[in-house]
Design a protein around this motif. Sequence first.
Motif, PDB file in Angstrom:
ATOM      1  N   UNK A 825     -32.681  29.787 -12.012  1.00  0.00           N
ATOM      2  CA  UNK A 825     -34.108  29.607 -12.318  1.00  0.00           C
ATOM      3  C   UNK A 825     -34.780  28.826 -11.187  1.00  0.00           C
ATOM      4  N   UNK A 826     -34.035  27.836 -10.677  1.00  0.00           N
ATOM      5  CA  UNK A 826     -34.578  27.010  -9.598  1.00  0.00           C
ATOM      6  C   UNK A 826     -34.822  27.858  -8.352  1.00  0.00           C
ATOM      7  N   UNK A 827     -33.865  28.708  -8.070  1.00  0.00           N
ATOM      8  CA  UNK A 827     -33.967  29.553  -6.882  1.00  0.00           C
ATOM      9  C   UNK A 827     -35.159  30.509  -7.009  1.00  0.00           C
ATOM     10  N   UNK A 828     -35.259  31.093  -8.210  1.00  0.00           N
ATOM     11  CA  UNK A 828     -36.369  32.004  -8.490  1.00  0.00           C
ATOM     12  C   UNK A 828     -37.708  31.306  -8.246  1.00  0.00           C
ATOM     13  N   UNK A 829     -37.811  30.102  -8.791  1.00  0.00           N
ATOM     14  CA  UNK A 829     -39.061  29.333  -8.670  1.00  0.00           C
ATOM     15  C   UNK A 829     -39.353  29.014  -7.198  1.00  0.00           C
ATOM     16  N   UNK A 830     -38.273  28.727  -6.469  1.00  0.00           N
ATOM     17  CA  UNK A 830     -38.484  28.323  -5.076  1.00  0.00           C
ATOM     18  C   UNK A 830     -39.123  29.454  -4.267  1.00  0.00           C
ATOM     19  N   UNK A 831     -38.780  30.706  -4.683  1.00  0.00           N
ATOM     20  CA  UNK A 831     -39.359  31.834  -3.953  1.00  0.00           C
ATOM     21  C   UNK A 831     -40.879  31.842  -4.115  1.00  0.00           C
ATOM     22  N   UNK A 832     -41.309  31.642  -5.367  1.00  0.00           N
ATOM     23  CA  UNK A 832     -42.758  31.696  -5.600  1.00  0.00           C
ATOM     24  C   UNK A 832     -43.476  30.520  -4.953  1.00  0.00           C
ATOM     25  N   UNK A 833     -42.736  29.450  -4.672  1.00  0.00           N
ATOM     26  CA  UNK A 833     -43.393  28.278  -4.065  1.00  0.00           C
ATOM     27  C   UNK A 833     -43.154  28.227  -2.556  1.00  0.00           C
ATOM     28  N   UNK A 834     -42.499  29.277  -2.066  1.00  0.00           N
ATOM     29  CA  UNK A 834     -42.278  29.352  -0.637  1.00  0.00           C
ATOM     30  C   UNK A 834     -41.354  28.263  -0.091  1.00  0.00           C
ATOM     31  N   UNK A 835     -40.286  28.000  -0.827  1.00  0.00           N
ATOM     32  CA  UNK A 835     -39.301  27.033  -0.338  1.00  0.00           C
ATOM     33  C   UNK A 835     -37.914  27.519  -0.758  1.00  0.00           C
ATOM     34  N   UNK A 836     -36.881  26.677  -0.631  1.00  0.00           N
ATOM     35  CA  UNK A 836     -35.534  27.119  -1.027  1.00  0.00           C
ATOM     36  C   UNK A 836     -34.752  25.941  -1.589  1.00  0.00           C
ATOM     37  N   UNK A 837     -33.849  26.233  -2.537  1.00  0.00           N
ATOM     38  CA  UNK A 837     -33.083  25.166  -3.182  1.00  0.00           C
ATOM     39  C   UNK A 837     -32.300  24.366  -2.136  1.00  0.00           C
ATOM     40  N   UNK A 838     -31.683  25.092  -1.198  1.00  0.00           N
ATOM     41  CA  UNK A 838     -30.879  24.391  -0.182  1.00  0.00           C
ATOM     42  C   UNK A 838     -31.756  23.416   0.599  1.00  0.00           C
ATOM     43  N   UNK A 839     -32.951  23.863   0.905  1.00  0.00           N
ATOM     44  CA  UNK A 839     -33.886  23.003   1.653  1.00  0.00           C
ATOM     45  C   UNK A 839     -34.270  21.781   0.838  1.00  0.00           C
ATOM     46  N   UNK A 840     -34.433  21.963  -0.465  1.00  0.00           N
ATOM     47  CA  UNK A 840     -34.815  20.833  -1.329  1.00  0.00           C
ATOM     48  C   UNK A 840     -33.681  19.814  -1.393  1.00  0.00           C
ATOM     49  N   UNK A 841     -32.448  20.335  -1.389  1.00  0.00           N
ATOM     50  CA  UNK A 841     -31.290  19.440  -1.400  1.00  0.00           C
ATOM     51  C   UNK A 841     -31.253  18.668  -0.084  1.00  0.00           C
ATOM     52  N   UNK A 842     -31.461  19.408   0.978  1.00  0.00           N
ATOM     53  CA  UNK A 842     -31.457  18.788   2.306  1.00  0.00           C
ATOM     54  C   UNK A 842     -32.603  17.764   2.413  1.00  0.00           C
ATOM     55  N   UNK A 843     -33.684  18.083   1.762  1.00  0.00           N
ATOM     56  CA  UNK A 843     -34.851  17.183   1.764  1.00  0.00           C
ATOM     57  C   UNK A 843     -34.591  15.887   1.004  1.00  0.00           C
ATOM     58  N   UNK A 844     -33.498  15.843   0.253  1.00  0.00           N
ATOM     59  CA  UNK A 844     -33.103  14.583  -0.383  1.00  0.00           C
ATOM     60  C   UNK A 844     -33.734  14.323  -1.736  1.00  0.00           C
ATOM     61  N   UNK A 845     -34.224  15.385  -2.401  1.00  0.00           N
ATOM     62  CA  UNK A 845     -34.833  15.126  -3.712  1.00  0.00           C
ATOM     63  C   UNK A 845     -34.091  15.824  -4.853  1.00  0.00           C
ATOM     64  N   UNK A 846     -33.094  16.649  -4.492  1.00  0.00           N
ATOM     65  CA  UNK A 846     -32.443  17.484  -5.507  1.00  0.00           C
ATOM     66  C   UNK A 846     -30.928  17.437  -5.338  1.00  0.00           C
TER      67      UNK A 846
END
Length: 963
Positions: A825-846
């Motif tokens: 679900x997270x991955x799906x959402x990331x597509x619509x928001x123009x980002x990616x789960x891996x990037x969010x993890x790397x960003x230090x918030x997930x």
Amino acid sequence: MTYKKKLIEVALPLEAINVASAREKSIRHGHPSTLHLWWARRPLAAARAVIFAQMVDDPSAHPDIFKTEEAQEQERHRLFRIIEELVKWENNTNEAVLQQARDEIWQSWRYTCAENAAHPRAEELFNRDKLPAFHDPFAGGGSLPLEAQRLGLESYATDLNPVAVVINKAMIEIPPKFAGRPPVNSEAQRQKAQMDQTWAGAQGLADDVRYYGKWMRDEAERRIGHLYPDVEVTADMARIRPDLKHYLGKRLKVIAWLWARTVKSPNPAFAQVEVPLAATFMLATKPGKEAYVEPLINGDRYSFTVKVGLPTDPETTKNGTKLSRGANFQCVMSGVPISSDYIKAESKAGRMGTRLMAIVTEGERERVYLPPTEEMEAVAREAKPMWKPDLAISGTSQYLGVKPYGMEQFSQLFTDRQIVALTTFSDLVHEVRDQVLSDAKSLGTIPDDSRPLHEGGTGPAAYADAVSVYLAFGVDRSADFWCSLCIWANQPKNELVTHVFGRQALPMTWDFGEVNVFSDSGGNFLKNLEYVAKSILMSGSLPGTAAQADAHTQAVSAGKVVSTDPPYYDNVPYADLSDFFYVWMRRSLKPTFPDLFATLAVPKAEELVAFSYRHAGKAGAEAFFLDGMTQAMHRLAEQTHPAFPVTIYYAFKQTESDGESGTTNTGWDTFLDAVIRAGFETTGTWPMRTERQGRMRQNSSNALASSIILVCRPRAAEAPTATRREFVAALKVELPAALAHLQHGNIAPVDLAQAAIGPGMAVYTRYARVLDAEGKPLSVRQALVLINQTLDEALAEQEGDFDADSRWALTWFEQNGFAEGDYGVAEQLSKSKNTAVAGLVEGGILVSKAGKVRLLKPAELLATWDPTTDTRLSVWEMVHHLIRVLEAGGEGAAAVLVAKLGSRAETARELCYLLYTLCERKKRANEAMAYNGLVQSWPEITRLAGETPRAATSGTYDMFDQE
Ligand SMILES: C[S@@+](CC[C@H](N)C(=O)[O-])C[C@H]1O[C@@H](n2cnc3c(N)ncnc32)[C@H](O)[C@@H]1O
């Protein structure tokens, strides 16, 4: 005419006002509220800020001077600084601060007069050399008229209630009349040096109040002192209490006699025994200094002894003879329960008595608790009043809790000795008046106009009346302590007799403390009077007038600036409660104010409160309140000075808030309805937290407003009608800007929804009517729903301003909070928001693990985080790191981080509004508090950040970060 927008119609530094208002509640000495008790007083800080802001122009009203938005904002902040100083308690008498505020008021006034020079009533309404006067038609305890006076306005206070009227006279009318005069008492006259000193403001008056009060006290002691004997510590007492050996043979001054009410035991075996109803037997709870009462049973009799140290069975001692909440006791002889119905029946049949349990005395820097003695009990019973306040107690048992127990007359609330004391002191008010008159005449410096105060005099007769008013207040303050509803507080820091009106009610009490009126401890006459004398010094020096008037029909508001605080529905039964003081005040002051005290009791029928018992049921009470309030508001809309908005306080009950948005509730929208029907349009609504709520941090974080200030203008006669569609379209245009404005002013997120009602209602009330598709007028409640919807939309639109990671986090957070959710679900959402789960993890918030993801809570975020080296910095990340640092290291630590973030930090503050609203809707109170707290700390954080030298930041920052 054209009017200029006032500051209060655009912006207010709410936080500063709230903090000062809450702080004020803990100030006792010298606060004008200590002059005389009144219920639900408004803090002076709030009153002062509101009147100032309703009188000074908003900078946007002067586009010729403040040409850009920035220039206006800068000027607004200058005015905010003035308010921030003005509301501080320590600046109450700071002439420089007050004068700066008065100068601003005058400057705006001069602009207004210049602009309206051609007005047909210019001479009367726009005299550039005379500020308009102020009026509060529901003046109560007088906070608002007093503050208007302090801000340089001539002040008028009216109220239906004679007690409130006299309080306002004492506050704003009397002191200015006699300002600057030396005292008249013979002692001051004897000391020539004293007479030659300058007597600023009401100092001379206060000196006379103290002097004649002392005379009253000494005279009273001469007359009734025998009813207040000292207690001798006998060998018998010392034998069982070694701690008393030290006092053996000494006579100790009594602070208070502690009594328990009694009823005959319901147990037939002890039917003749009057058993005690004691809510506790603990007398003192300070560790190491405990004292308690112990009942000793001896056959079919019992007596009380007093012991020191810890009781063997602390729980039983703590509970006295009480079994459970309410009036449920047990027989001390047999343990048989005594039900509340039984107590009621016994007391109604006149069979409730009293029994002395203990005596509190003044030892050597300590309270000494002694057992009761027959002599002490007998002396109390010797008191025989010549007069009693036999006035029926009106009102419902919800507030007048004594009534179900057969206490139907005020006289039943006092012991005979208390009545003797109160009548003696109130008689002395008359005698002292004659003495002041003769001293003032013999002094010969006051021109004798032979007119009393109530006829507008200012000579010796009026002065004698004036002094007697404050002495009568001393008697009233004493009544609040010399009453059988006053309990003995046994807390470590509070071993004393409490006063009756801890809240706006007369609740039943079981055991009570009877103060020695001549002791040197709390509740004695001179201590009570000192509060009165001190607060006289807080009064203003400009003319003031207080009079009795019914707000339904009053004509005092004509051409005046109005700020007012009407009763809120059925919150406080002012008239019923104030009879408690009226009976004594009438006895002391009837000759001084014959018209005010003409009736036997306080007038009730016209009082604008919604009580079923007065209006034949709930519906009748509601109709009376609504119609009456509309009528009273109409009087204001018709009469008020056209250049200024009217400000109205509305007490907001938290329990009324309407779950979802927290902004609409029945009381609130019926009140708004009355205001609008009366011909007002609203131009602002300001939520204020004026009550103290436990810890300061809590107070400034999530507490809902305790009142709302409504800013109103009379609606133009030619106001247009609009359709629902037009109304919504106007909301969509105007609300986002208003919202941004409020946020820019750093409004607390918790207050945002209530404050945004103002601009929304401004749109609604601009129209004579708003019609729905069927041509029916849209109700206030419906309008509020639309306003809240538009507000939500406007907030949601702000989401577009944030980066992709933050927008993803916002949507995810709305669904899951900080809990786990599916990776898919997270991955799906990331597509619509123009980002990616891996990037969010790397960003230090997930964190992402085993097919599940979750957002990191602030405390889990990397403590070594440095925004200056972060290559994927998101607003979300900023907010949560700021919360982490704020919670761990306070504002100083957060400031270091903000200094590093530079201008980017501001977007973090903006995101907090959105996050707060979201958490509030989802009922995530803890998270909501964190976002609200960050915004509320923002001004201090940025101030500190401004002071933080950049070079020093990393070192300091790391220090805070080692959590
Ligand atoms: C909320 S209190 C005002 C408190 C005040 N602002 C203060 O700070 O102490 C409302 C006041 O309205 C007064 N009142 C009630 N009905 C009234 C009426 N019909 N006309 C004038 N005053 C009325 C009450 O006596 C009470 O003092």
